[in-house]
Design a protein around this motif. Structure first.
Motif, short mmCIF file in Angstrom:
data_model
loop_
_atom_site.label_atom_id
_atom_site.label_comp_id
_atom_site.label_asym_id
_atom_site.label_seq_id
_atom_site.Cartn_x
_atom_site.Cartn_y
_atom_site.Cartn_z
N SER A 303 1.14 -1.32 0.09
CA SER A 303 0.03 -0.16 0.26
C SER A 303 1.14 1.06 0.02
O SER A 303 0.36 2.37 -0.02
N THR A 304 2.13 0.68 0.85
CA THR A 304 2.63 2.27 0.97
C THR A 304 3.81 2.82 -0.19
O THR A 304 3.46 3.86 -0.52
N MET A 305 3.85 1.28 -0.93
CA MET A 305 4.70 1.74 -2.30
C MET A 305 4.07 1.95 -3.28
O MET A 305 4.55 3.20 -4.26
N ASP A 306 2.82 2.03 -3.67
CA ASP A 306 1.69 1.98 -4.18
C ASP A 306 1.44 3.34 -4.40
O ASP A 306 1.54 4.36 -5.28
N THR A 307 1.39 3.97 -3.39
CA THR A 307 1.19 5.89 -3.14
C THR A 307 2.17 6.25 -3.48
O THR A 307 2.13 7.14 -4.14
N ALA A 308 3.74 6.06 -2.91
CA ALA A 308 4.72 6.49 -2.96
C ALA A 308 5.13 6.30 -5.37
O ALA A 308 5.60 7.35 -5.27
N LEU A 309 4.83 5.38 -5.45
CA LEU A 309 4.75 4.99 -7.29
C LEU A 309 3.93 6.12 -8.22
O LEU A 309 4.10 6.34 -8.50
N GLN A 310 2.76 6.77 -6.84
CA GLN A 310 1.84 7.53 -7.80
C GLN A 310 2.49 8.90 -8.22
O GLN A 310 1.59 9.63 -8.85
N ASP A 311 3.61 9.47 -7.08
CA ASP A 311 4.17 10.59 -7.29
C ASP A 311 5.12 10.77 -7.99
O ASP A 311 6.32 10.01 -8.17
N LEU A 312 4.15 11.91 -9.48
CA LEU A 312 5.28 11.77 -11.12
C LEU A 312 6.77 12.89 -10.87
O LEU A 312 7.19 12.78 -11.34
N GLU A 313 6.44 13.30 -9.09
CA GLU A 313 7.83 14.50 -9.49
C GLU A 313 8.98 13.92 -8.71
O GLU A 313 9.15 13.60 -7.58
N SER A 314 10.02 14.06 -9.61
CA SER A 314 11.12 13.85 -9.17
C SER A 314 11.60 13.71 -7.83
O SER A 314 12.08 12.97 -7.22
N ILE A 315 11.46 15.02 -7.98
CA ILE A 315 12.23 16.25 -6.72
C ILE A 315 11.81 15.53 -5.36
O ILE A 315 11.89 15.46 -4.18
N SER A 316 10.44 15.90 -5.95
CA SER A 316 9.59 15.99 -4.52
C SER A 316 9.35 13.94 -4.13
O SER A 316 9.28 13.52 -3.12
N PHE A 317 9.70 12.72 -5.04
CA PHE A 317 9.71 11.48 -5.03
C PHE A 317 11.01 11.29 -4.13
O PHE A 317 11.07 10.70 -2.78
N LEU A 318 12.49 12.24 -4.45
CA LEU A 318 13.68 11.69 -4.03
C LEU A 318 12.96 12.43 -2.88
O LEU A 318 14.20 12.16 -1.20
#
Length: 584
Positions: A303-318
């Motif tokens: 569930s956590t990984m699915d939520t993170a993978l949906q964030d398309l902004e690279s800087i935000s993701f990192l």
């Protein structure tokens, strides 16, 4: 006294002359027939009325026949004498005993018995005793005497005159033809019986009775023989009933034991199955709990990984990856999600997550009851084969059993015990009553009718009269012995009590290395290779066989009537002989 006796005799004579021959009473209105004989008017009238034959009017005394009814006139002289006699005695209706040379002591009474026909005397209507054949009349005991004195043929009242007459000629039967064995009259002698041997019926009667009397002892003896056979059949019927009842009782006991064995076996196996089931279910439950916990952890990470993978902004993701890895659930000790080492980058944590491995469950043993089921299947197959043999129909002779000693032990094994009351005084019996030992000194046994007094022998307490029985004897410490069976009724005294030396015993005998079979003092030599220490004996009462085994081979088969009670027996000359305890 002499005058009184003479006077009484005279009165008796006069009374006899004034007595009616029909009613045996003093005349009442006496009448005389043309033949000269007198009767009471009523008596002669009734006598003629009671006659059924239409042969005219007959004098009951002399049997003269009058074609027409005589004129009955009063006999005045006799009537006056009767009245004078009544007056002389002083009363009417006199009853006096008289002594008559012809009739003996009789009572003369007034009146006459009523009745008539075939069961009554035709002269006085008294009870008829015999029928006179020549005179063709029924007579009482009183009126029978004149016919007896004349030698007339007398028969029972029920016999019909027609049966005593010749069918062809109608005359009395007086003769007997020996050649034709037929009754005949005098006229028959002139016909076809002319040259035959003919004798009087009385002579023939006596001769035939003599013949029957001569045959009677033989017939009586035959009857006694048949009666004896009937008693024997009855005894055999009783024995059959008792044997059948004993067999049924034995079968019921075996049914109970078989059912008990099956029930206990099935209950024991079911208990074991349940125990193994609970153990395995407990282990499987623990593995299931671990796997369910891992499954829950993995769901949260997915569930956590699915939520993170949906964030398309690279800087935000990192920027959020460091916090993301910190917030992810830690793996429990013992799993592949161990805490990362110090100094490791976040990418190491992600890599650790990707290397997650599931817990491997330890394989548990499969519940296997094939061995127990195989044993039950073997028992079921044995029972099916047994039932198939029974269902083939009634068998006239008992079916031969498989003479395998292992089967005999299992199915028919017995463990006889010795009877101390039968032991010879030089035989010592062990405490468990299974071993007989030859003793040089006599044991102080009490007197007993069952005790052997000549041979060193002892019999068992057990006796068998039906069914099948197998027992074994250990002879390892004896070189000279005899083992077998004997009837319970075999004598225990004198020289006739030796095993095998009489009709009531059967014995397997060993002297050093020589073997023989003894019965009724007849010896059969046996070839027994080797030196065996144990011998088996299988008794089939219904088949009448005692089979002797040595080293799993049949040595000899005795045959006899073993339906009477028999006992296992031992004769021991040296050492000890022991009944083996067989456990089924």
């Amino acid at each position: 006294m002499a005058s009184s006796s003479s006077s009484t005799s005279d009165i008796g004579v006069i009374l006899n002359e004034l007595t009616c021959p029909v009613c045996s009473e003093l005349y009442k209105e006496p009448t005389a027939l043309p033949c000269g004989h007198s009767f009471c008017r009523v008596c002669i009238e009734k006598s003629w009325e009671n006659r059924e034959e239409d042969t005219g009017y007959v004098c009951p005394n002399c049997r003269d026949v009058f074609p027409q009814k005589p004129k009955l006139e009063k006999n005045v002289i006799v009537a006056n004498l009767v009245e004078n006699m009544k007056l002389k005695e002083g009363k009417v209706g006199l009853e006096v005993e008289v002594e008559d040379a012809e009739h003996g002591d009789v009572n003369v009474k007034e009146g006459m018995k009523a009745g008539g026909s075939e069961s009554y005397c035709e002269l006085c209507n008294g009870e008829a005793a015999k029928r006179c054949v020549p005179c063709e009349i029924l007579c009482c005991e009183k009126h029978l005497k004149p016919h007896q004195q004349k030698g007339h043929k007398l028969v029972d009242p029920g016999v019909k005159i027609e049966e005593l007459r010749c069918i062809e000629h109608g005359k009395p039967i007086l003769l007997y033809c020996k050649d034709d064995e037929s009754l005949m009259c005098v006229t028959c002698t002139g016909g076809e019986h002319q040259d035959h041997k003919i004798v009087g019926v009385e002579i023939a009667h006596v001769e035939l009775k003599d013949v029957l009397a001569a045959k009677y002892p033989r017939v009586s003896q035959s009857m006694q023989s048949v009666a004896s056979q009937l008693r024997q059949v009855q005894r055999e019927e009783d024995q059959t009933e008792n044997s059948s009842r004993d067999a049924e009782d034995s079968l019921e006991e075996k049914r109970r034991l078989v059912c008990q064995f099956v029930n206990e076996s099935v209950d024991l196996m079911k208990s074991e199955i349940n125990k193994r089931k609970m153990e395995k279910l407990s282990l499987l439950g623990k593995q299931r709990e671990k796997l369910e916990q891992q499954m829950e952890d993995l769901r949260q990470r997915i569930s956590t990984m699915d939520t993170a993978l949906q964030d398309l902004e690279s800087i935000s993701f990192l920027q959020g990856s460091k916090d993301l890895l910190k917030r992810m659930p830690r793996a429990r000790p013992g799993t592949s999600l161990a805490r990362p080492k110090r100094g490791a980058a976040g990418s190491g944590r992600l890599e650790t997550m990707s290397d997650f491995k599931s817990v491997k469950s330890t394989p548990l043993p499969v519940l296997d009851f094939s061995k127990e089921e195989k044993n039950l299947d073997g028992l079921i197959t044995l029972n099916k084969n047994f039932l198939e043999k029974i269902q083939k129909g009634p068998v006239e002779h008992p079916e031969k059993v498989d003479l395998d000693q292992n089967n005999l032990r299992r199915l028919y094994g017995r463990s006889p015990s010795l009877d101390p009351n039968s032991a010879h005084r030089q035989i010592k019996i062990s405490g468990d009553l299974r071993t007989a030992t030859q003793s040089e000194t006599e044991n102080q046994y009490p007197e007993h009718p069952d005790r052997f007094d000549v041979y060193e022998q002892v019999v068992s307490r057990d006796s068998f009269s039906s069914g099948r029985h197998y027992w074994e004897v250990d002879v390892g410490s004896s070189r000279w012995w005899g083992i077998g069976i004997c009837l319970n009724s075999m004598g225990r005294k004198w020289v006739e009590s030796g095993l095998g030396e009489n009709p009531a015993s059967w014995c397997l005998y060993k002297s050093n290395n020589d073997f023989s079979a003894y019965h009724n003092n007849r010896c059969t030599s046996l070839s027994v290779p080797g030196d065996h220490e144990r011998f088996g004996f299988f008794l089939d009462c219904e088949a009448g066989e005692l089979t002797c085994f040595g080293d799993s081979r049949v040595l000899h088969v005795f045959r006899g009537n073993f339906m009477d009670p028999v006992k296992p027996a031992i004769w021991v000359y040296d050492g000890s002989v022991h009944f083996v305890h067989l456990v089924k």
